[in-house]
Design a protein around this motif. Structure first.
Motif, short mmCIF file in Angstrom:
data_model
loop_
_atom_site.label_atom_id
_atom_site.label_comp_id
_atom_site.label_asym_id
_atom_site.label_seq_id
_atom_site.Cartn_x
_atom_site.Cartn_y
_atom_site.Cartn_z
N THR A 37 0.91 -1.71 -0.15
CA THR A 37 0.20 -0.04 -0.01
C THR A 37 1.08 1.14 0.36
OG1 THR A 37 -1.44 -1.54 1.28
CG2 THR A 37 -1.60 1.31 0.78
N ASP A 38 1.66 1.32 0.95
CA ASP A 38 2.68 2.12 0.96
C ASP A 38 3.24 2.46 -0.86
OD1 ASP A 38 2.22 2.47 3.86
OD2 ASP A 38 4.32 1.55 4.28
N PHE A 39 3.39 1.59 -1.49
CA PHE A 39 4.56 2.03 -2.39
C PHE A 39 2.63 2.24 -3.49
CE2 PHE A 39 6.20 0.63 -6.25
CZ PHE A 39 7.90 1.57 -6.22
N TYR A 40 2.19 1.26 -4.01
CA TYR A 40 1.61 1.42 -5.22
C TYR A 40 0.00 2.19 -4.55
CZ TYR A 40 4.53 -2.13 -7.06
OH TYR A 40 5.40 -2.72 -7.74
N ASP A 41 -0.16 2.39 -3.44
CA ASP A 41 -1.42 3.37 -3.26
C ASP A 41 -1.44 4.22 -3.60
OD1 ASP A 41 -4.59 3.49 -2.51
OD2 ASP A 41 -4.12 4.07 -0.68
N GLY A 42 -2.32 5.08 -4.91
CA GLY A 42 -2.28 6.21 -5.83
C GLY A 42 -3.34 6.36 -6.20
N GLU A 43 -3.93 7.54 -7.48
CA GLU A 43 -4.74 7.53 -7.52
C GLU A 43 -5.02 7.24 -8.93
OE1 GLU A 43 -5.00 11.99 -9.12
OE2 GLU A 43 -3.75 12.68 -7.23
N GLU A 44 -6.78 6.75 -8.59
CA GLU A 44 -7.48 5.96 -9.91
C GLU A 44 -7.21 7.02 -10.78
OE1 GLU A 44 -9.52 3.39 -10.22
OE2 GLU A 44 -9.56 3.23 -7.99
N ALA A 45 -6.13 5.82 -11.89
CA ALA A 45 -6.90 6.28 -13.31
C ALA A 45 -6.82 5.65 -14.13
CB ALA A 45 -4.90 6.84 -13.26
N ASP A 46 -6.90 6.07 -15.77
CA ASP A 46 -7.63 5.45 -16.75
C ASP A 46 -6.29 5.24 -17.62
OD1 ASP A 46 -6.59 7.92 -18.34
OD2 ASP A 46 -9.17 8.07 -18.54
N GLU A 47 -6.29 4.27 -19.04
CA GLU A 47 -4.93 4.08 -19.60
C GLU A 47 -4.57 5.12 -20.04
OE1 GLU A 47 -4.94 1.69 -23.75
OE2 GLU A 47 -6.26 0.92 -22.24
N VAL A 59 11.80 5.43 -14.35
CA VAL A 59 12.19 3.97 -13.35
C VAL A 59 10.17 3.62 -13.43
CG1 VAL A 59 12.34 2.58 -12.15
CG2 VAL A 59 13.74 3.88 -11.84
N ALA A 60 9.94 2.74 -13.61
CA ALA A 60 8.65 1.83 -13.48
C ALA A 60 8.27 1.16 -13.05
CB ALA A 60 7.58 2.42 -14.76
N ASN A 61 7.78 0.51 -12.13
CA ASN A 61 6.84 -0.68 -11.30
C ASN A 61 5.52 -1.34 -12.10
OD1 ASN A 61 8.94 -2.03 -9.56
ND2 ASN A 61 9.71 0.39 -9.48
N ILE A 62 5.39 -1.68 -12.45
CA ILE A 62 3.41 -2.43 -13.33
C ILE A 62 3.41 -3.94 -12.24
CG2 ILE A 62 2.81 -2.26 -14.68
CD1 ILE A 62 5.13 -1.07 -16.07
N VAL A 63 2.42 -3.70 -11.89
CA VAL A 63 1.82 -4.98 -10.83
C VAL A 63 0.73 -4.94 -11.58
CG1 VAL A 63 1.20 -6.30 -9.77
CG2 VAL A 63 3.64 -5.25 -9.62
N GLY A 64 0.16 -6.13 -11.71
CA GLY A 64 -1.32 -6.43 -12.47
C GLY A 64 -1.68 -6.88 -13.72
N THR A 65 -2.77 -7.70 -13.97
CA THR A 65 -3.09 -8.04 -15.77
C THR A 65 -3.11 -6.65 -16.24
OG1 THR A 65 -3.59 -10.23 -14.58
CG2 THR A 65 -3.70 -9.57 -16.74
N ARG A 66 -3.92 -6.30 -15.61
CA ARG A 66 -4.63 -4.87 -16.31
C ARG A 66 -3.48 -3.70 -16.78
NH1 ARG A 66 -8.12 0.44 -16.53
NH2 ARG A 66 -8.60 0.41 -18.56
N ALA A 67 -2.85 -3.92 -15.78
CA ALA A 67 -1.48 -2.56 -15.74
C ALA A 67 -0.78 -2.91 -17.17
CB ALA A 67 -1.11 -1.83 -14.34
N VAL A 68 0.18 -4.30 -16.87
CA VAL A 68 0.72 -5.00 -17.29
C VAL A 68 0.40 -5.08 -18.84
CG1 VAL A 68 2.69 -6.95 -17.75
CG2 VAL A 68 2.77 -5.97 -15.19
N SER A 69 -0.63 -5.27 -19.20
CA SER A 69 -1.31 -5.23 -20.74
C SER A 69 -1.47 -4.06 -20.94
CB SER A 69 -2.28 -5.94 -20.68
OG SER A 69 -2.64 -7.12 -20.18
N VAL A 70 -1.48 -3.13 -20.63
CA VAL A 70 -1.30 -1.70 -20.96
C VAL A 70 -0.29 -0.41 -20.87
CG1 VAL A 70 -1.69 0.69 -20.34
CG2 VAL A 70 -3.39 -0.98 -19.73
#
Length: 96
Positions: A37-47, A59-70
């Motif tokens: 939560t401390d690292f990934y919790d942020g604002e809702e964002a569209d594609e 640098v970017a860290n991307i987690v989740g099926t949808r986020a990685v797909s984008v």
């Protein structure tokens, strides 16, 4: 998706995750990934907003099926570098 942008001395650090996996832990053999939560919790964002942030990221860290797909779909991450960790996916982006 949840989006966080942090300015660092090295540049822009972006974290993106699917909102429904925040706080979850995924495992695959010896690999364990907690969507902190401390690292990934942020604002809702569209594609569109996520794509804009990834375009500016150093640098970017991307987690989740949808986020990685984008990230893959828009050419930020090569599919062959994506990790499957349990029931989710993880990718990193580093611009030198």
């Amino acid at each position: 998706m949840l989006l966080t942008e942090r300015r660092t001395e090295e540049g822009l650090l972006v974290s993106v995750c699917d909102a429904d996996i925040l706080g979850e832990t995924f495992e695959n053999g010896e690999v364990s990934l907690t969507v902190e939560t401390d690292f990934y919790d942020g604002e809702e964002a569209d594609e569109e907003r996520v794509v804009g942030a990834l375009a500016r990221a150093t640098v970017a860290n991307i987690v989740g099926t949808r986020a990685v797909s984008v990230a893959v779909e828009h050419g930020f991450v090569d599919e062959t570098t994506v990790l499957d960790v349990g029931e989710t996916r993880h990718a990193q982006l580093l611009r030198l």
